[in-house]
Enzyme design. Structure first.
Site, PDB file in Angstrom:
ATOM      1  N   LYS A  64      -3.057   7.573  -0.415  1.00 33.02           N
ATOM      2  CA  LYS A  64      -3.052   6.920   0.902  1.00 33.02           C
ATOM      3  C   LYS A  64      -3.007   8.030   1.941  1.00 33.02           C
ATOM      4  O   LYS A  64      -2.033   8.760   2.022  1.00 33.02           O
ATOM      5  CB  LYS A  64      -1.830   6.009   1.030  1.00 33.02           C
ATOM      6  CG  LYS A  64      -1.807   5.203   2.323  1.00 33.02           C
ATOM      7  CD  LYS A  64      -0.621   4.236   2.380  1.00 33.02           C
ATOM      8  CE  LYS A  64      -0.686   3.413   3.662  1.00 33.02           C
ATOM      9  NZ  LYS A  64       0.425   2.456   3.763  1.00 33.02           N
ATOM     10  N   THR A  72       0.806  -1.230   0.000  1.00 34.87           N
ATOM     11  CA  THR A  72       0.000   0.000   0.000  1.00 34.87           C
ATOM     12  C   THR A  72       0.834   1.273   0.000  1.00 34.87           C
ATOM     13  O   THR A  72       0.323   2.328  -0.357  1.00 34.87           O
ATOM     14  CB  THR A  72      -0.963   0.032   1.202  1.00 34.87           C
ATOM     15  OG1 THR A  72      -0.210  -0.117   2.404  1.00 34.87           O
ATOM     16  CG2 THR A  72      -1.991  -1.073   1.098  1.00 34.87           C
ATOM     17  N   ASP A  73       2.105   1.186   0.397  1.00 39.80           N
ATOM     18  CA  ASP A  73       2.915   2.405   0.498  1.00 39.80           C
ATOM     19  C   ASP A  73       2.949   3.191  -0.816  1.00 39.80           C
ATOM     20  O   ASP A  73       2.741   4.400  -0.828  1.00 39.80           O
ATOM     21  CB  ASP A  73       4.357   2.062   0.891  1.00 39.80           C
ATOM     22  CG  ASP A  73       4.513   1.950   2.403  1.00 39.80           C
ATOM     23  OD1 ASP A  73       3.474   1.834   3.085  1.00 39.80           O
ATOM     24  OD2 ASP A  73       5.665   1.980   2.890  1.00 39.80           O
TER      25      ASP A  73
END
Lengths: 440, 640
Positions: free
Chosen positions: A264, A187-188
């Site tokens: 994010k 997800t980074d």
């Protein structure tokens, strides 16, 4: 895939001394002659415990006791035994239902499906369709899957080269007639990759990026719901690159975000991914897996498949801060492009403007975006902005800094004419920017 | 009783003694080979939780600030196995759990943030407790995840770490071994059904496991009592209902290890042991009888829904699907009592309930509950049951009934194994119900988000062990001259620390003990909220009494005022204003003069009655001893 990745990574010994999994008995290799999983006698606290050697940690031997607890003791407490280590049970073969529609899973190495080898602390590098189907067994009831693993990395180690491989793999799968693509990703940097693929592959079918914020080895992991929802989205009427992740902290629905409009926004929450400047493209309810698409979501079949895999790698992204020295800007001398995440409407200090002007004069394309993330850049309101325009910066409209960064790489990779570059940066190509910002 | 949930059952036949109140007789425990051990779970009274910085404060459900909803599922262990206990819970899949959030809980409890490093205060306290039991600390402590997917942990696991090994406590003759001490986080509290509240999740707990050295029910009780005392001796553990929980591990010769969870009442712990022994003996006897009879579980499932079309039984009438199986040669054994209020049928029913059904019926208890003799005969006929057979019925939706009948077959077949290794929960009175199989080592895997903690030798060596409450009690008798009963009460009181501080500050031990133990209890009985009285307020008051600034007699009234929110100083001034000796002498002289005839007639015998008059006049403002002295002088004056 999450912050835990680093911990997992750190667990493999830096000295390369990490014990290798094997069915060997103790005394045949590894650290101090102990290999992972081998049976030992551990004499400690006046007792004798039959345990399994796990690994080494800060000079101590980590031993699993019969109760399942791990403890760290001196190596002198251990005695090897002849008993062989328990072999890991052979994974069961998963039967796929060939009457179901075909989906492609392309993994870049997130933890959505992969397992941690706790005996060594390493993330397993092997990956095939079976692994994700074992992790999310219900998937096999909605589609049949083919799997590809162009890379096995922690997402912070993503590179432009991997994007290129990923784009080609996706292109080949679409050409081969897949109904949809699921890309599993840490997800980074998931949003960067989704934006990159948005530009690199024009697609008639859904290309769904998915990850998990809470690691797959916990019963509460979001991987099952995210995985199921991404498969539903990949089978849906969508026809563009999207990110499908938890919409709220509850296990109730996933949001479908446009690949060029997503960010994010939380380090650890399930619902970290948010659409910026626009509403999500739709949602997938869970567990019903009903997909709802908004009117402006690009529909399946709208575009023909096309691959554009040229990227200019000499592009930078810099976050302006009060008191920034112009040398920071000058450090990008020789770069083909630079994205500045400026303050407010898109500003740096006046002090930096000369350095920016010099950069532009020597051939660097400089695009201004905003740290506000929400809203449009406008350098015509204040003097500093006008000076920046005068120096030659391009206003990055309502582009997210990361999306502008990826887009500039792509534009510079495909176009050399400065005027056309400027025009392309300000033109909506993949839904990344809009003429009018709605009140969302 | 039917093996249905009590609320579904219709009462039938003669009233028997309430199984809750039965006391099972003692046996020859050596002969039956009793092996028992206990696990004590004690909440620690730390400032923060074990893996986040939230307070360890319990909240009322009405204070919730939000709800979250989640699913859980079993994951493979590091060794690639799924734990059997977790797998059992997985049967109840597709259940969404609801969690209540509070302004005192955070993203860590919500399983939305990685855990903070292990709370050093809790770690130190767990080591102190380990040292008190003569244990050896683990050199490098590793935090593990213990798979628990019944919903009580948002993450699906409980974080736990083995802190110390192998100690000994002198709780019984010859002592008992302590196998291990673990530091772990408490689970979320079940509100009802699948709803949990997050306030309790993460409160540090120590789990102390004794060796199976306890040979009688009484020894189990003694060990539990001793460990409870030892824990309270630290002065740093939570007190009150639910802050300490006991699990009992029991096996007998020919039986199996059974873990009984959640024995909250120490007074019942020996009864729980006696009843479990009985249960194991009866299950063994049933097994032997089944083998002798050549009994068999027939796997054919009969759909008997039509058979009960016109039944008077409300449960059967409601059901969409009624399924039955025949247990060949089981007649009379399914209904045989194995411990008060529990039969083999109850054990089978517990398995069936995992599928969400309310329970089951078996022919050993029929006709009853609206099922007629005629229906039983039809049922027996339909399933081809002989008189020596037992038929079990389950009624619900088709899906649930099918699931349940599978579980019924499974448990019935397990009857041939006698006693099963199980985790059980205590029911009111001390009998138990099945929860899940005993968990194995496969439910443990490393918590990769928390770094291991190294324990330096000097740190351990420098830990100071607190005095045991029993040692304090003895010292209070010997050194402070307290009455043994009062010494016991004050040593085990939550305000023991205050007592010791008061004595150290020069307050007379008897005064301090009486005030802190007896007086507080008395005024509490009168309705005062003694929790509102701070230690400092009590100390201030006792110091004033000791200095003669307030009368002993006024202490209860002053404390009541403080409990009501008054300031100590002000309460003393109002209730027991200092009276000068002159003023007092004046009052006494007046009273004596007014009653000079009485005094002349009675002589020194007038002291008693006049004491009462003066005391009433002064209303506790002056110490009785001072009054008595002056009164004597004044009487003397009149007599002379």
């Amino acid at each position: 895939m999450t912050g835990t990745d680093n911990t997992i990574n750190a667990k493999t010994n830096a000295d390369g001394n990490s014990a290798k999994p094997s069915g060997n008995s103790c005394g045949s290799g590894g650290s101090h002659g102990y290999s992972a999983g081998c049976k030992v006698i551990c004499r400690y606290a006046g007792c004798e415990y039959k345990g399994s050697y796990i690994t080494e940690r800060d000079g101590k031997a980590v031993v699993k006791l019969p109760s399942g607890y791990n403890i760290g003791v001196e190596y002198s407490a251990l005695t090897p035994t002849d008993e062989a280590a328990n072999a890991a049970p052979a994974p069961k073969k998963i039967e796929q239902n060939e009457s179901l529609p075909k989906l492609s899973i392309i993994s870049t190495g997130g933890t959505i499906a992969s397992k941690i080898d706790y005996r060594t602390g390493a993330v397993t590098s092997q990956f095939e369709a079976d692994d994700i189907l074992r992790a999310i067994p219900d998937l096999k009831n909605i589609a049949q899957f083919s799997a590809h693993v162009p890379a096995t990395i922690l997402s912070e180690n993503m590179t432009v080269d991997i994007w290129k491989t990923l784009a080609r793999t996706i292109y080949d799968e679409i050409k081969a007639g897949t109904k949809g693509i699921i890309v599993t990703h840490g997800t980074d940097t998931l949003a960067y990759s989704a934006a990159a693929i948005s530009f690199m592959v024009k697609t008639p079918v859904p290309i769904i990026f998915v990850g998990s914020q809470r690691s797959a080895d916990r019963p509460s992991s979001d991987n099952v719901m995210n995985g199921m929802c991404s498969a539903a989205a990949a089978l849906s009427d969508l026809g563009e690159v999207a990110v499908v992740m938890h919409g709220t902290t509850d296990d109730d629905y996933c949001s479908i975000h446009r690949g060029t409009r997503v960010r994010k926004m939380h380090t650890s929450r399930r619902d970290a991914f948010r659409s910026m400047n626009i509403k999500p493209l739709g949602k997938v309810d869970y567990p019903s897996l009903d997909v709802k698409l908004e009117g402006d979501a690009v529909r399946r079949g709208t575009n023909e498949v096309e691959l554009f895999d040229s990227m200019e790698e000499n592009v930078g992204l810099v976050y302006f801060y009060p008191g920034m020295r112009p040398e920071i800007i000058s450090a990008f001398n020789g770069y083909k492009g630079l994205i500045i995440a400026g303050t407010g409407l898109g500003h740096t200090s006046s002090l930096c403007i000369d350095a920016i002007r010099h950069l532009i004069e020597t051939g660097t394309t400089v695009v201004m975006t905003s740290q506000c993330l929400n809203g449009r850049v406008c350098d015509r309101v204040y003097d500093t902005g006008r000076d920046l325009l005068d120096a030659g910066i391009i206003e990055g409209e309502d582009l997210l800094p990361e999306v502008a960064f990826v887009k500039l790489m792509w534009v510079l990779g495909n176009e050399k004419d400065p005027e056309k570059i400027k025009e392309l940066m300000k033109t909506d190509l993949r839904g990344e920017t809009g003429r009018c910002l709605k009140n969302v | 009783m039917s093996e249905q949930n009590a609320k579904d059952a219709t009462a039938n036949g003669t009233k028997k003694a309430d199984p809750k109140n039965i006391r099972v007789p003692e046996q020859d425990y050596e002969k039956i080979g009793l092996m028992a051990g206990i696990e004590i779970h004690q909440q620690l009274d730390t400032k923060e939780k074990l893996f986040c910085h939230c307070p360890t404060r319990l909240r009322d459900v009405s204070e919730k600030t939000g709800e979250i909803k989640r699913y859980l599922r079993a994951t493979e262990s590091e060794m690639g196995e799924i734990d059997r206990a977790a797998e059992e819970e997985m049967k109840k899949q597709n259940r969404i759990y609801t969690y209540y959030e509070f302004d005192s809980t955070c993203l860590v409890e919500n399983d939305e943030e990685p855990p903070a490093p292990m709370n050093p205060e809790a770690f130190e306290l767990s080591l102190i407790i380990a040292k008190m039991m003569g244990m050896t600390p683990v050199q490098q402590v590793h935090v593990m995840r213990k798979l628990v997917i019944d919903g009580s942990n948002t993450s699906g696991f409980q974080r736990t770490s083995l802190v110390a090994l192998n100690g000994r406590i002198p709780c019984i003759e010859g002592g008992a071994g302590i196998d291990s001490l673990c530091l772990e986080e408490d689970a979320a509290q079940r509100v009802e059904g699948d709803i949990f509240s997050l306030d309790r999740l993460g409160i540090p707990l120590v789990e102390i496991t004794t060796a199976p050295d306890l040979k009688t029910p009484q020894e189990v009780k003694e060990a539990a009592k001793y460990i409870g005392m030892l824990l309270r001796s630290t002065g740093r553990v939570k007190r009150g209902l639910g802050t300490i929980r006991q699990d009992v591990n029991i096996s007998i010769k020919g039986g199996a290890r059974v873990e009984i969870k959640g024995v909250q009442d120490l007074a019942l712990i020996d009864e729980v042991v006696r009843r479990e022994i009985l249960r194991q003996q009866n299950l063994i006897a049933i097994r032997d009888e089944l083998i002798k009879r050549g009994a068999k579980v027939l796997k054919e499932v009969y759909d008997v829904t039509e058979l009960f079309r016109d039944t008077e039984s409300s449960i059967l009438k409601r059901a969409k699907c009624i399924l039955a199986i025949r247990l060949q040669g089981f007649n009379g054994l399914v209904g045989r009592e194995i411990q008060p209020g529990r039969r083999l049928g109850s054990e089978i029913s517990d398995y069936a309930k995992k599928c969400g059904v309310g329970g089951l019926f078996h022919t050993d208890e029929l006709p009853a509950y609206g099922v007629t003799a005629d229906e039983v005969a039809k049922l027996r006929g339909f399933t081809g049951a002989m008189p020596e057979d037992c038929v079990i019925l389950v009624a619900d939706t088709k899906k649930k009934a099918q699931c349940a009948i599978g579980q019924i077959i499974k448990r019935s077949e397990l009857s041939f194994e006698g006693v099963l290794e199980e985790t059980r929960k205590m029911l009111e009175g001390g009998s138990t119900a099945y929860m899940r199989p005993l968990p194995g080592a496969a439910r443990m895997y490393p918590e990769t988000d928390v770094l291991p903690v190294n324990l330096p030798t000097e740190y351990w060596d420098n830990l100071v062990i607190p005095e045991l409450l029993t040692a304090k009690e003895e010292r209070f008798v010997k050194e402070l001259g307290l009455d043994p009963a009062l010494a016991n009460n004050i040593a085990f009181s939550v305000r023991c620390g205050l007592f010791e501080k008061a004595v150290k500050n020069g307050i007379k031990p008897a005064l301090a003990a009486r005030t802190i133990y007896a007086t507080l209890r008395e005024i509490k009985r009168d309705g005062a909220d003694v929790a509102k009285i701070s230690d400092d307020a009590i100390l201030q008051l006792l110091t004033a009494v000791e200095k003669g600034e307030a009368a002993k007699e006024a202490v209860p009234d002053i404390l009541k005022a403080v409990a009501g929110g008054a300031d100590v100083r002000k309460a003393m001034e109002e209730i027991s204003p200092s009276v000068s000796t002159e003023e007092l002498s004046g009052v006494i002289a007046k009273i004596v003069t007014e009653r000079s005839d009485f005094v002349k007639a009675q002589g020194m015998r007038a002291l008693g009655p006049l004491m009462g008059v003066v005391m009433q006049e002064m209303r506790g403002k002056v110490d009785g001893k001072v009054i008595s002295n002056i009164l004597k002088e004044e009487i003397q004056k009149v007599l002379n």
